[in-house]
Structure formats: structure tokens, C-alpha cells
Design an enzyme around this catalytic site. Structure first.
Site, PDB file in Angstrom:
ATOM      1  N   ASP A 220       0.865  -1.188   0.000  1.00  0.00           N
ATOM      2  CA  ASP A 220       0.000   0.000   0.000  1.00  0.00           C
ATOM      3  C   ASP A 220       0.894   1.229   0.000  1.00  0.00           C
ATOM      4  O   ASP A 220       2.104   1.122   0.248  1.00  0.00           O
ATOM      5  CB  ASP A 220      -0.940   0.015   1.213  1.00  0.00           C
TER       6      ASP A 220
ATOM      7  N   GLU B 164      -0.047  -0.938   5.801  1.00  0.00           N
ATOM      8  CA  GLU B 164       1.072  -0.437   6.619  1.00  0.00           C
ATOM      9  C   GLU B 164       1.011   1.065   6.787  1.00  0.00           C
ATOM     10  O   GLU B 164       1.263   1.605   7.869  1.00  0.00           O
ATOM     11  CB  GLU B 164       2.408  -0.835   5.964  1.00  0.00           C
TER      12      GLU B 164
ATOM     13  N   HIS C 164     -20.705  32.712   6.414  1.00  0.00           N
ATOM     14  CA  HIS C 164     -20.062  33.861   5.756  1.00  0.00           C
ATOM     15  C   HIS C 164     -19.296  34.643   6.828  1.00  0.00           C
ATOM     16  O   HIS C 164     -19.893  35.055   7.845  1.00  0.00           O
ATOM     17  CB  HIS C 164     -21.164  34.727   5.130  1.00  0.00           C
TER      18      HIS C 164
ATOM     19  N   THR D 189     -14.310  33.319   1.655  1.00  0.00           N
ATOM     20  CA  THR D 189     -14.454  33.977   2.953  1.00  0.00           C
ATOM     21  C   THR D 189     -15.467  33.236   3.803  1.00  0.00           C
ATOM     22  O   THR D 189     -16.615  33.648   3.954  1.00  0.00           O
ATOM     23  CB  THR D 189     -14.864  35.456   2.760  1.00  0.00           C
TER      24      THR D 189
ATOM     25  N   ARG E  35       5.752  10.915  16.887  1.00  0.00           N
ATOM     26  CA  ARG E  35       6.679   9.806  16.668  1.00  0.00           C
ATOM     27  C   ARG E  35       7.188   9.442  18.039  1.00  0.00           C
ATOM     28  O   ARG E  35       7.809  10.270  18.711  1.00  0.00           O
ATOM     29  CB  ARG E  35       7.848  10.244  15.780  1.00  0.00           C
TER      30      ARG E  35
END
Ligand SMILES: CC(C)C[C@H](NC(=O)CN)C(=O)O
Length: 528
Positions: free
Chosen positions: A155, A216, A277, A379, A392
Site C-alpha cells: 500500500d 502499513e 459567511h 471567505t 513519533r
């Protein structure tokens, strides 16, 4: 006749592996124009000459690889063409197709192949989707031989041409000997290099098993359970696990002895029932995006200090020995900076840089879903935004503990804002770090043979720790990817050279493992 530094390198190399230095060996090496080849090949050849009876067979196999080079590149092209992005459920059919293609390739080579059903993935909206099946394959079952198990994945991370790729990410493109395409280096070419290795052998010196997965890049969902379930069956006779899902640090080949883990979070802030808006409602509404950016900014300081209580305290201290190892590694800060295109790094010295790349945790904010990100101007006040960030993590952090630390911290920071919006924090990946024992004979000997390129990896291989814990077997990480392959980035590539020579390296590696009368430790390291 040949550069003096080559002579010195040669002597050093041969001395380091105790090869008797005879004239005909030197002549052979010089005929090979060895000084023009990178050290990976130097070491490869040294391995072969340390066992001269293997030379003929190695040469034959090496020629076989050379003569099949175009076919190997074409197979990689076919594989890269499949957009097997495991993070996008809409691409799940491609992931299934990729697993079928992998199984088919291994079956055509005569392997005993299975597509193992590993169940379903639960999506954030409560729906489920089938996980890609895991491919297992077996080549040989001779009890007198070693059995190695190659793990890899097919993958890929997401990629779009408009992300800034110079070529179509799913059309493998050869430019100056580099093969550009998503997944080329991570991890399709290394998986194929192992497959070509098995294919090249008429008579494998070891039994080879494969476990190839398709999730993975999103944390190996479902694979832990499968590994546990197959511990006493498919995995019972495995002696070593081989992984080639990482890269070198420089132009020199490397052995990898550690990977960081990954705890991946979604932080969702939800406010008004729909986008508004900003001219009409701005100034009256407490905006979800402002809340989100506010809490994200409390995760890490500008100098890289993680601010979540408890995280830094859990990190294993840097030992003197480790410091010395980093100090001895060849690593050029200036070329690192120029490679990634930055003028300044978080640290100015090699040890701090390597340590923070490999063995300290870090926080990265990857993106915000629901934010306006298209070119042009809109906007709008987005009603719901979801930040994606990951940590990590490293020894001795624990994903379950990290989950609680992060969730509690963000909830407390958010509470202080007294916002009416709603915050929801979820951890979607909890992959553990992995660290080999460098005192293990494999690595002790490896250090001597490889000299300075015993490295760690800042990225994650989610299943590594599980493999080791469940099987009790050692993992050897043998990267063939270049340091500049652009993994997960635009213009990912695998050089043709590394792909082809990497295949030969694996051939020589299996050869070494299979040599009778040579201890595994010695056999393994000589190749690298
Ligand atoms: C858990 C991560 C998504 C795993 C990923 N692994 C690799 O890139 C290894 N090829 C990572 O981001 O580290």
C-alpha cells in the site's frame, strides 16, 4: 593504475573481514573496476570472495538479474500503476487488486500462497470496510535449511499530480536512471527485489516465507491479530524476519537497528451547524478553527520542546555509548540541509540532529480537514475542522499512555478557552517503536563489517515490535532505498541502480545465510 584510496579501502575492507589477501583476488577486483562502484557492491563482492566456492553461482545469478532488468522495471511499473492508497477508503478496491496481483506473482513462481482475511476496518462514521487481505507465501520447506520471513507492504501514501509532482505519480517514469512513482521506494521495489531474489534462484539456499500487507501506511490494521494467530503455524519455523522498508542515511549502505513508533490523532472541533459567511457572522461566532489552532499551538514549542506533560519524562535517556555511536556516523549537515531545501535546522550539531531524528519523540501537525485549502479565496468560517497530528514515539513511551496524556492535555487546554464548541480527540494509530539489541552478535558483527552505517530510522514500521514480541525472533532491517528517495513526498523515486543491485544484494544475503558451516551471525554480516 587505480586510485590509491581504492587500494586503501580495499585493504581495509579485506582486513575487516579477514580475507586472505591474494594477488588473484586483487586482480579480480581491479578487473571489476571496483573503484567505480559504491561500497554496497564492494561489500557484496567481498562477501562472495570470502567464500570462493560461491563465486560462480553468484555471478550466474547476478547476470540473470541484469538480463531481467527491463522485466523487473516493467513489473514495478505495473505495481506503481495501482493506486493502493490505504488511507482513502474510496481506493480500497485498488488495495484489494494490489494484494491479488502480489498473490498472483508469488503463485506464478510456484509459491504456496494464501490470501488471509484479516477482517474489517471501522471507519469514524461507524461504517465498516473490508481490510485488504494479507498475502502469505512459502518457498521451500526443507527442515535442514534456515527459514527467513520477508515482511513488506504494497500500500502507499496518497499522491496527486497537483501536489507538485513533476510526473504522474502512478506512471513509473525513468528519468536519468531514477524510477519516479508513488510507492516506488516505499515499499514496492524492495518487496519486488525480494521476489526477484527468490525467482532468480533455481535452488534456494534457505526456505523463504513472505508476509505482504496492504495497510502499513495507516498503521497495519488487523495485522497484529493475524501475526498472533499464525505464531504457531506459519511463523513457527521462522528463524529471522527480514524487513526492507526503510532507507539509507547517506550514499553508504546501512543496517537499521531501530524505528520510532507513531501515535496518530484526530482533534475535531465542531461549532455552528454549517459553514458561515465570515463578513456576516465573523465577530459574533466563536470560530472552531481559532479554537483548533489555539490548542494545536500548545503541543510543541517553536524550539521543538514537546509541551504535553509526561511525554519527555518517559524517553529513555541517551547513553554515552549511544552518543559515541552517533558521533562516529558520517553525516553531512550541509548536504542534509540542501537536500531538503532549508537554511536552518532545529539543531546545529550532528549528534543532536541524529538523536532527534531517531530516538526522541516529535509532534507533527499534518493537516486540517474541513479547512479551506483550495487555491483562490473563500471567505468562510468552517463549521467543523479536524486536525491530524502525530507523535513519533520512542522507547520507553507506550501508545496507550500517550493516548491518555494527549487527550487529557488537549481537553484541559480547550477547557481554559471556555469555548462553546465541542472538542473530540481520537487516536487512530498506535504503532510501537522497535529497537534491536545492538549487543546481539548479529549487530556486534554488523558494526564491524558495516563500519559507521548502523543506523536508526525516524519513521515507523508498525508491525516490527509485534513480530519480535510474538515470535521471539530477531528482525534484520536491510534497506535498499536511497537517502534521497522522497518517501511520502512529491517525486518519490527508486533508483534503477538500487533496485537492481539491491536485488543482487538480497541474493548474496540469502546465499550467506544458507552457507553450511558458517554461523548465522557471520554469514549475515559479511554481505553488508
Ligand atoms: C504508522 C505510519 C503511517 C507508518 C509509516 N511507515 C513508513 O513510512 C515505512 N515505510 C510512517 O509514516 O512511518
Amino acid at each position: 593504475m587505480f586510485p590509491i584510496n581504492v587500494y586503501v579501502q580495499l585493504c581495509g575492507l579485506l582486513n575487516c573481514i579477514s580475507v586472505p589477501f591474494s594477488e588473484h583476488i586483487l586482480l579480480f577486483l581491479l578487473q571489476m573496476k571496483i573503484w567505480q562502484l559504491p561500497s554496497v557492491l564492494l561489500l557484496l563482492i567481498s562477501s562472495v570472495i570470502s567464500h570462493p566456492h560461491n563465486l560462480f553461482e553468484y555471478n550466474e545469478l547476478s547476470e540473470y538479474v541484469d538480463s531481467h532488468q527491463e522485466e523487473y522495471v516493467q513489473t514495478l511499473r505495473d505495481w506503481v500503476a495501482v493506486e493502493s492508497d490505504s488511507s482513502d477508503v474510496l481506493k480500497r478496491p485498488d488495495c484489494h487488486r494490489m494484494m491479488d496481483m502480489t498473490a498472483e506473482k508469488l503463485r506464478a513462481m510456484g509459491g504456496k500462497v494464501e490470501l488471509v482475511d484479516i477482517g474489517v476496518q471501522e471507519l469514524p462514521n461507524g461504517q465498516t470496510v473490508d481490510l485488504p487481505k494479507v498475502v502469505t507465501a512459502q518457498f521451500g520447506s526443507d527442515p535442514s535449511k534456515q527459514t527467513v520471513c520477508v515482511y513488506g507492504h504494497v500500500d502507499v501514501q496518497p499522491a496527486k499530480l497537483e501536489d507538485g509532482w513533476a510526473t504522474d505519480p502512478y506512471n513509473l517514469t525513468d528519468i536519468d536512471g531514477n524510477l519516479y512513482g508513488r510507492g516506488a521506494s516505499d515499499n514496492k521495489a524492495p518487496v519486488l527485489a525480494w521476489i526477484h531474489t527468490v525467482e532468480a534462484y533455481q535452488d534456494l539456499p534457505v526456505n523463504v516465507k513472505f508476509i505482504i500487507e496492504g495497510m502499513e501506511e495507516t498503521g497495519s490494521n488487523g495485522l497484529d491479530a493475524m501475526i498472533m494467530a499464525q505464531r504457531d503455524s506459519f511463523l513457527s519455523d521462522v528463524d529471522y524476519i527480514l524487513i526492507s522498508d526503510c532507507g539509507w542515511l547517506s550514499r553508504r549502505p546501512a543496517l537499521t537497528y531501530g524505528t520510532r513508533g507513531n501515535c496518530y490523532f484526530f482533534a475535531e472541533v465542531e461549532g455552528p451547524k454549517q459553514d458561515l459567511h465570515s463578513g456576516v457572522y465573523g465577530g459574533t461566532v466563536i470560530e472552531p478553527m481559532t479554537d483548533l489552532i489555539g490548542i494545536l499551538d500548545t503541543l510543541i514549542s517553536p524550539s521543538g520542546k514537546i509541551l504535553i506533560p509526561g511525554i519527555r519524562e518517559a524517553v529513555a535517556p541517551l547513553s554515552d555509548e549511544e552518543w559515541k555511536m552517533y558521533q562516529d556516523i558520517e553525516f553531512d549537515i550541509e548536504s542534509y540541509k540542501s537536500k531538503i531545501g532549508v537554511s536552518q535546522l532545529m539543531y546545529n550539531n550532528k549528534v543532536d540532529l541524529l538523536a532527534h531524528r531517531w530516538r526522541y519523540p516529535t509532534v507533527t501537525v499534518h493537516g486540517i480537514e474541513g479547512a479551506f485549502s483550495a487555491p483562490g479565496t473563500k471567505t468562510v468560517i468552517p463549521a467543523k475542522v479536524i486536525a491530524k497530528f502525530s507523535i513519533r514515539q520512542v522507547p520507553n513511551m507506550d501508545p496507550a499512555v500517550v493516548k491518555k496524556q494527549v487527550t487529557d492535555y488537549l481537553n484541559s487546554v480547550f477547557a481554559k478557552r471556555k469555548s462553546p464548541n465541542k472538542l473530540k480527540v481520537t487516536m487512530v494509530i498506535g504503532a510501537k517503536p522497535w529497537l534491536a539489541d545492538t549487543k546481539h552478535p548479529l549487530y556486534e558483527a554488523g558494526k564491524a563489517a558495516v563500519k559507521r552505517d548502523l543506523i536508526r530510522e525516524g519513521g515507523t514500521i508498525p508491525i516490527a515490535k509485534t513480530f519480535e514480541d510474538v515470535t521471539g525472533k530477531s528482525i534484520i532491517m536491510l534497506p535498499i532505498g536511497g537517502f534521497d528517495d522522497g518517501l511520502h513526498s512529491q517525486n518519490e523515486k527508486m533508483s534503477r541502480y538500487n533496485y537492481i543491485e539491491g536485488t543482487k544484494l538480497f541474493i548474496a544475503y540469502l546465499h550467506e545465510v544458507g552457507i553450511k558451516g558458517v554461523g548465522n551471525e557471520r554469514g549475515l554480516v559479511l554481505t553488508f
